[in-house]
Scaffold this active site. Structure first.
Site, PDB file in Angstrom:
ATOM      1  N   SER A   1       0.849  -1.200   0.000  1.00 14.69           N
ATOM      2  CA  SER A   1       0.000   0.000   0.000  1.00 14.69           C
ATOM      3  C   SER A   1       0.881   1.245   0.000  1.00 14.69           C
ATOM      4  O   SER A   1       2.113   1.153   0.033  1.00 14.69           O
ATOM      5  CB  SER A   1      -0.879   0.006   1.244  1.00 14.69           C
ATOM      6  OG  SER A   1      -0.094   0.345   2.369  1.00 14.69           O
ATOM      7  N   LYS A   2       0.214   2.375  -0.004  1.00 14.17           N
ATOM      8  CA  LYS A   2       0.946   3.654  -0.011  1.00 14.17           C
ATOM      9  C   LYS A   2       1.945   3.726   1.131  1.00 14.17           C
ATOM     10  O   LYS A   2       2.981   4.365   1.030  1.00 14.17           O
ATOM     11  CB  LYS A   2      -0.046   4.806   0.111  1.00 14.17           C
ATOM     12  CG  LYS A   2      -0.797   5.059  -1.180  1.00 14.17           C
ATOM     13  CD  LYS A   2      -0.983   6.563  -1.408  1.00 14.17           C
ATOM     14  CE  LYS A   2      -1.584   6.831  -2.770  1.00 14.17           C
ATOM     15  NZ  LYS A   2      -3.035   6.585  -2.825  1.00 14.17           N
ATOM     16  N   ARG A   3       1.599   3.062   2.230  1.00 17.84           N
ATOM     17  CA  ARG A   3       2.489   3.119   3.405  1.00 17.84           C
ATOM     18  C   ARG A   3       3.850   2.467   3.136  1.00 17.84           C
ATOM     19  O   ARG A   3       4.806   2.695   3.860  1.00 17.84           O
ATOM     20  CB  ARG A   3       1.813   2.467   4.618  1.00 17.84           C
ATOM     21  CG  ARG A   3       1.160   3.498   5.545  1.00 17.84           C
ATOM     22  CD  ARG A   3       0.246   2.847   6.520  1.00 17.84           C
ATOM     23  NE  ARG A   3      -0.987   2.464   5.856  1.00 17.84           N
ATOM     24  CZ  ARG A   3      -1.633   1.322   6.041  1.00 17.84           C
ATOM     25  NH1 ARG A   3      -1.155   0.426   6.868  1.00 17.84           N
ATOM     26  NH2 ARG A   3      -2.752   1.069   5.420  1.00 17.84           N
ATOM     27  N   ASP A   4       3.920   1.645   2.098  1.00 17.29           N
ATOM     28  CA  ASP A   4       5.201   1.016   1.778  1.00 17.29           C
ATOM     29  C   ASP A   4       6.077   1.903   0.910  1.00 17.29           C
ATOM     30  O   ASP A   4       7.075   1.455   0.353  1.00 17.29           O
ATOM     31  CB  ASP A   4       4.949  -0.321   1.068  1.00 17.29           C
ATOM     32  CG  ASP A   4       4.219  -1.292   1.965  1.00 17.29           C
ATOM     33  OD1 ASP A   4       4.777  -1.643   3.010  1.00 17.29           O
ATOM     34  OD2 ASP A   4       3.083  -1.664   1.637  1.00 17.29           O
ATOM     35  N   GLY A   5       5.694   3.161   0.793  1.00 21.16           N
ATOM     36  CA  GLY A   5       6.518   4.091   0.013  1.00 21.16           C
ATOM     37  C   GLY A   5       6.013   4.122  -1.413  1.00 21.16           C
ATOM     38  O   GLY A   5       4.874   4.451  -1.656  1.00 21.16           O
TER      39      GLY A   5
END
Ligand code: GLU
Length: 484
Positions: free
Chosen positions: A250-254
């Protein structure tokens, strides 16, 4: 069977790696069967769809080599088609207007939660009388249109990746909303499941290949195909892309969008190659480097995994480096140019081209991502070198000043011409004349010329710096550091 497949991105964000990987699988399948790969932009969500996302998605697909044969179709231009289809469902009694307010739906869900039941719509407006409808309308309630889903039925299909699939009608959350409606009850904005089925039927899609997060939608969509009397296509649900922890990337993984990967300096063939391996493996599983057309020749769903595909940066880097190391020099130099320009290095792309080609050759064997080239070559471009702490430490060692002086003198006398042999002879004579260890001289030269203790081949770097008129100046500046 003529294969007609589609990628159907929603322009509510940049081209996501998951969508791009789905595009790759669709493209491979189409090419394997000499079929047609179609692009459809699912932009019915007016609030979240943005033209710049559409632009980004189209550009990203083109960049990756996912050229489409048909389209792009835009759902926003096909609203009449969906309205007609919804009207048909209403006319046949397969859909109805539901006037529940958001508050009523909330209450329903809270009560279900208290009873430990899964949240669902309880179909309460399925059989409203004309009077009840009129009363709700008089209250100014805005209805939605719901498609009837019977609890007592099993929906089955043979998934090309996951095998036989069964879904119970009662697990689909009750009658589903297929469209919003206007205050007057007119059919309004259609929702995803409805629009997809209408389009997939209209475009004669033979195989729906998409991420496994759509499995529940597939069950609902099969019911819609049946309602419309359409032919149900084949389905293939591909595994999700997971992060290191095994959760959906997801976006949280960069980085998650293709333009991010592009910016990081991955080349399109390397990224497409890696994405193909995210869930598929060629019959010769040791083969890791291949072109899209190689992969297309071998692609089938039997070799697509059911389990999620872990995103592995090291593997992507390795594949990237394999491509960069094999690239013809001129092509690589061309590809590096924008990164050097972005770093605001001082060079002339035309006049300095021979020098730039040599710089490229110097770093090619250790290049992993195009973007790395900027940092790796900074010491070659800069007109104002700074010396790292390690380099300064090296320069302050005993014997360094004499070692450098022993190179400076013949270099100053040599003028513009400098060959590898001549440079080596300068090193050998300062070693001999000053009774120094060769290692000390080499390390000192590296420190003096490059400002660092690590880097590409020293002699080649020196020759490149010499062509730039930078070597003598740096040796003299380093001598000052050494003598300080
Ligand atoms: N617009 C949907 C998505 O981006 C498409 C899903 C499908 O392929 O049906 O997830």
């Amino acid at each position: 069977m003529t294969v007609r497949v589609r990628i159907a991105p929603s322009p509510t964000g940049n081209l996501h790696i998951g969508t791009a990987r789905t595009a790759v699988f669709n493209w491979l399948y189409a090419r394997h069967h000499q079929g047609t790969f179609i692009l459809r932009v699912e932009d019915t969500d007016e609030e979240r769809s943005q033209p710049e996302y559409t632009e980004n998605i189209l550009e990203g697909l083109r960049w990756l080599g996912m050229e489409w044969d048909e389209g792009p179709y835009f759902q926003s231009e096909r609203l009449d088609l969906y309205r007609d289809a919804i009207q048909k469902l209403l006319d046949q009694g397969l859909a109805y207007r539901c006037y529940c307010t958001p508050e009523e739906l909330d209450e329903m869900r809270t009560a279900q939660k208290e009873r430990n039941e899964a949240p669902r719509y309880d179909n309460r407006h399925r059989n409203l009388t004309a009077e009840q409808e009129a009363a709700f309308q008089a209250e100014g309630r805005q209805p939605v249109i719901r498609f009837k889903i019977e609890d007592d039925q099993t929906i089955t299909w043979k998934d090309l990746v996951r095998g036989p699939m069964h879904w119970q009608g009662r697990d689909l959350g009750g009658d589903m909303v297929v469209a919003r409606a206007t205050a007057s009850g007119e059919v309004g904005q259609p929702l995803y499941n409805l629009a997809v089925v209408v389009d997939d039927m209209d475009l004669n899609i033979s195989h729906v290949i998409r991420g496994e997060d759509h499995i529940a939608n597939t069950a609902k969509q099969i019911l819609l195909y049946q309602a419309f009397g359409g032919t149900v296509p084949e389905f293939a649900h591909t595994p999700l892309i997971l992060n290191k922890e095994g959760r959906k990337l997801s976006k949280r993984d960069g980085v998650t969008s293709i333009s991010d990967f592009q910016e990081m300096g991955f080349t399109a063939p390397a990224l497409a190659n890696y994405m193909t391996l995210l869930g598929w493996s060629p019959p010769d599983a040791t083969q890791e480097i291949f072109s899209l057309s190689d992969a297309a020749a071998q692609f089938d769903f039997e070799r697509v995994n059911k389990a999620g595909a872990k995103f592995d940066w090291d593997k992507l880097d390795w594949i990237s480096s394999q491509y960069l190391h094999e690239l013809p020099l001129a092509e690589l130099a061309e590809a590096l140019m924008p990164y050097w320009q972005a770093a605001k290095y001082d060079f002339d792309p035309v006049a300095d081209r021979p020098w730039l080609d040599q710089v490229t050759a110097l770093i090619q064997p250790s290049l992993v991502r195009l973007k790395d080239a900027a940092e790796m070559t900074q010491f070659l471009f800069t007109r104002e070198l700074t010396w790292s702490e390690d380099a300064q430490k090296q320069l302050s060692q005993d014997g360094v000043a004499v070692a450098l002086q022993g190179v400076i003198d013949p270099l100053a006398a040599a003028g513009f011409e400098l060959s590898a042999e001549t440079a080596k002879s300068f090193i050998n004579s300062t070693v001999k004349a000053n009774k120094l260890k060769k290692g000390l001289v080499m390390r000192s030269l590296r420190a003096a010329l490059t400002g660092d203790m690590k880097g590409p081949d020293l002699m080649e770097s020196w020759l490149l710096l010499h062509q730039r008129g930078e070597d003598l100046k740096r040796l003299q500046q380093a001598l000052e550091i050494a003598s300080a």
